[in-house]
Design an enzyme around this catalytic site. Structure first.
Site, PDB file in Angstrom:
ATOM      1  N   ALA A  12       2.331  -0.872  -3.797  1.00 48.45           N
ATOM      2  CA  ALA A  12       2.902  -1.032  -2.467  1.00 48.45           C
ATOM      3  C   ALA A  12       4.239  -0.325  -2.299  1.00 48.45           C
ATOM      4  CB  ALA A  12       3.068  -2.517  -2.160  1.00 48.45           C
ATOM      5  N   GLY A  15       3.925   5.299  -6.326  1.00 47.52           N
ATOM      6  CA  GLY A  15       2.785   5.729  -7.128  1.00 47.52           C
ATOM      7  C   GLY A  15       3.245   6.610  -8.254  1.00 47.52           C
ATOM      8  N   ARG A  16       2.370   6.755  -9.245  1.00 48.77           N
ATOM      9  CA  ARG A  16       2.660   7.679 -10.345  1.00 48.77           C
ATOM     10  C   ARG A  16       1.347   8.254 -10.843  1.00 48.77           C
ATOM     11  NH1 ARG A  16       3.684   3.245 -14.051  1.00 48.77           N
ATOM     12  NH2 ARG A  16       1.814   1.942 -13.978  1.00 48.77           N
ATOM     13  N   ALA A  80      -5.551  -3.881  -3.109  1.00 46.98           N
ATOM     14  CA  ALA A  80      -6.851  -4.254  -2.539  1.00 46.98           C
ATOM     15  C   ALA A  80      -6.776  -4.431  -1.022  1.00 46.98           C
ATOM     16  CB  ALA A  80      -7.345  -5.533  -3.196  1.00 46.98           C
ATOM     17  N   ASP A 238      -6.183  -2.235  -8.596  1.00 41.88           N
ATOM     18  CA  ASP A 238      -5.183  -2.070  -9.655  1.00 41.88           C
ATOM     19  C   ASP A 238      -5.168  -3.237 -10.638  1.00 41.88           C
ATOM     20  OD1 ASP A 238      -4.044  -3.841  -7.828  1.00 41.88           O
ATOM     21  OD2 ASP A 238      -2.324  -2.571  -7.353  1.00 41.88           O
ATOM     22  N   ASN A 296      -3.878 -15.750  -6.826  1.00 44.19           N
ATOM     23  CA  ASN A 296      -2.871 -14.829  -6.306  1.00 44.19           C
ATOM     24  C   ASN A 296      -1.596 -15.606  -6.002  1.00 44.19           C
ATOM     25  OD1 ASN A 296      -2.935 -12.069  -5.952  1.00 44.19           O
ATOM     26  ND2 ASN A 296      -3.178 -12.178  -3.752  1.00 44.19           N
ATOM     27  N   GLN A 304      12.164  -8.265  -4.823  1.00 42.25           N
ATOM     28  CA  GLN A 304      12.249  -6.911  -4.260  1.00 42.25           C
ATOM     29  C   GLN A 304      12.864  -6.944  -2.868  1.00 42.25           C
ATOM     30  OE1 GLN A 304       8.156  -5.634  -4.386  1.00 42.25           O
ATOM     31  NE2 GLN A 304       8.107  -5.466  -6.614  1.00 42.25           N
ATOM     32  N   GLY A 403       4.559  -4.210 -14.880  1.00 37.88           N
ATOM     33  CA  GLY A 403       6.002  -3.984 -14.831  1.00 37.88           C
ATOM     34  C   GLY A 403       6.821  -5.239 -14.995  1.00 37.88           C
TER      35      GLY A 403
END
Length: 471
Positions: A12, A15-16, A80, A238, A296, A304, A403
């Site tokens: 979200a 990206g890498r 998702a 993911d 979830n 964040q 992470g």
């Protein structure tokens, strides 16, 4: 040298692209490209910038060519539930509206008047979240029914990126299960459910499983990036990719820790029982038709947002360290309250919750950070208790991946709260799972068992206990 793969891992916030291969019986990684991802407001909705994401993928592939790397395959994973719709000419009918957009407010309750929660859960095994694809689609049906009638193609975010690369349209299994429209037992789109909801069945594509080869990228892209490459389906969800990277699954509860916290166990069958429904657990698809039985939890999104509210004057590491400065502060919040999904100001929302529940109101960054971390651990403990109640057994360990596994404070708090051994790592869990799925497809690995053996040898995992921390 053996075959190699590129994992495109988009979350979200960014990206890498990571190049991976097996050398000397270990997986080796090299980051090729990193880029930003964010929601934008187009005047009506919060959306993802799909054109920009696709350009970033091509930029990463050009970088491979420039440094002399020519991978054999590329695989894409993302979050998702979000999707696009295409018309008969393959033009976009919709933006890629983000799951945090308020268009689904109140929609889930409307759907329950058509089909009961119990029936939905029995058939799909998927948890109830107001932003599930089902409710996003029903929102379109309610407010813009002409769009659904025109739609010829439904593609989730990684499906659409794969289509832009290859021209091939498929819906990948692990991500498709998150829609709450796939039958948990047949692993196909639930036609009766779609009929019941009046959702256009013709727009859904064949469901394909991880390790499917979609084919070469289009010639125009070959001309642009300088080489040909095969597109392979990893587990495009993911979290499904991340779970592949858990070195030991027996007796293990996993916690995929990032923007969201996904806590659960790997299973070979869905658990669609009343107690799992009551606790709102989900049965999402995994590698080799396994199931991810999980819950979830809001996750590090909260910290964040606090970082953003504080105008990024503190790093994440500094916020973790600051939380140590408020040892006496004990207020907590319910991290799964919908008010924290996308508040105008996360700090004010946390303060308001504490006020409404007659708790001390956090004022300083240290108190706010401690409130979030303590609240997350309480939610983790509750979910673990529920898993053990459903399974009627105790689990020995918690494996934190992703992470968030770098947050030593949180790892230690989990160990102390649960009185279980906590293993932290691998950090790059999603990219690892993405790459090993491709390497299995390319014949570099035989199966998931071999993959997990080599993952265990390739990446450091740190252990935390309730008494002493040891490596």
């Amino acid at each position: 040298m053996g075959k190699s793969s590129i994992a495109v891992d988009i979350g979200a916030s960014g990206g890498r692209m990571i190049h991976g291969l097996i050398e000397e019986e270990k997986i080796t990684f090299q980051e090729i490209h990193r880029f930003e991802n964010k929601m934008i407001h187009n005047g009506e909705n919060f959306c993802w910038e799909m054109d920009k994401l696709f350009e970033e993928i091509k930029t990463g592939l050009k970088k491979c060519h420039d440094i002399g790397i020519q991978p054999d395959s590329i695989g894409i994973d993302t979050w998702a539930v979000d999707f696009v719709l295409l018309d008969e000419n393959d033009n976009l009918l919709t933006d890629a509206v983000a799951y945090r957009d308020p268009r689904t407010d109140g929609i889930m309750e409307e759907v329950f008047t058509i089909i009961s929660k119990e029936r939905l859960y029995l058939e799909t095994g998927i948890q109830f979240q107001k932003f599930n694809t089902l409710y996003q689609l029903y929102s379109i049906k309610k407010n813009n029914p002409e769009i659904l009638e025109k739609a010829k193609t439904f593609l989730m975010i990684p499906d659409y990126l794969n289509y832009l690369l290859t021209g091939v349209k498929v819906n990948e299994y692990t991500n498709a299960t998150s829609t709450q429209l796939v039958n948990a037992f047949t692993k196909k789109w639930d036609q009766q459910l779609l009929d019941k909801l009046g959702i256009n069945k013709r727009m859904f594509q064949d469901i394909k499983f991880p390790k499917t080869v979609l084919g070469d990228v289009k010639q125009e892209i070959v001309n642009e990036i300088g080489f040909n490459i095969n597109v392979v389906l990893p587990a495009t969800h993911d979290t499904a990719s991340a779970v592949i990277s858990i070195p030991e699954t027996e007796g293990t509860i996993y916690l995929s820790s990032g923007t969201w916290s996904l806590i659960g166990v790997e299973n070979h069958f869905p658990i669609c029982i009343t107690k799992a429904l009551d606790y709102n657990f989900t049965n999402e698809g995994g590698i080799d038709c396994r199931y991810r039985f999980l819950k979830n939890i809001m996750g590090l999104w909260m910290i964040q947002e606090v970082k953003r509210n504080l105008e990024d004057q503190y790093s994440y590491e500094e916020l973790v360290n600051l939380s140590h400065e408020a040892p006496e502060f004990t207020s907590t919040v319910n991290v799964d309250d919908e008010r924290f999904l996308k508040p105008a100001n996360m700090i004010e929302e946390i303060q308001q919750f504490c006020s409404e529940t007659s708790q001390e109101i956090p004022q300083t960054p240290s108190e706010i950070a401690k409130c979030i971390f303590d609240s997350l651990v309480i939610s983790y403990q509750s979910a673990i208790n529920q898993i053990e109640e459903i399974y009627e057994k105790k689990f020995d360990r918690v494996n934190v991946i992703g992470g968030g596994s770098q947050n030593e404070l949180l790892n230690q708090l989990i160990a102390e709260k649960t009185n279980k051994a906590v293993y932290a790592g691998p950090v790059e869990a999603t990219a690892i799972g993405n790459i090993v799925a491709q390497l299995m497809t390319l014949g570099e690995l035989n199966n998931i068992r071999d993959a997990r053996t080599i993952i265990k040898e390739s990446f450091d995992v740190k252990k935390y206990t309730s008494l002493v921390e040891e490596r």
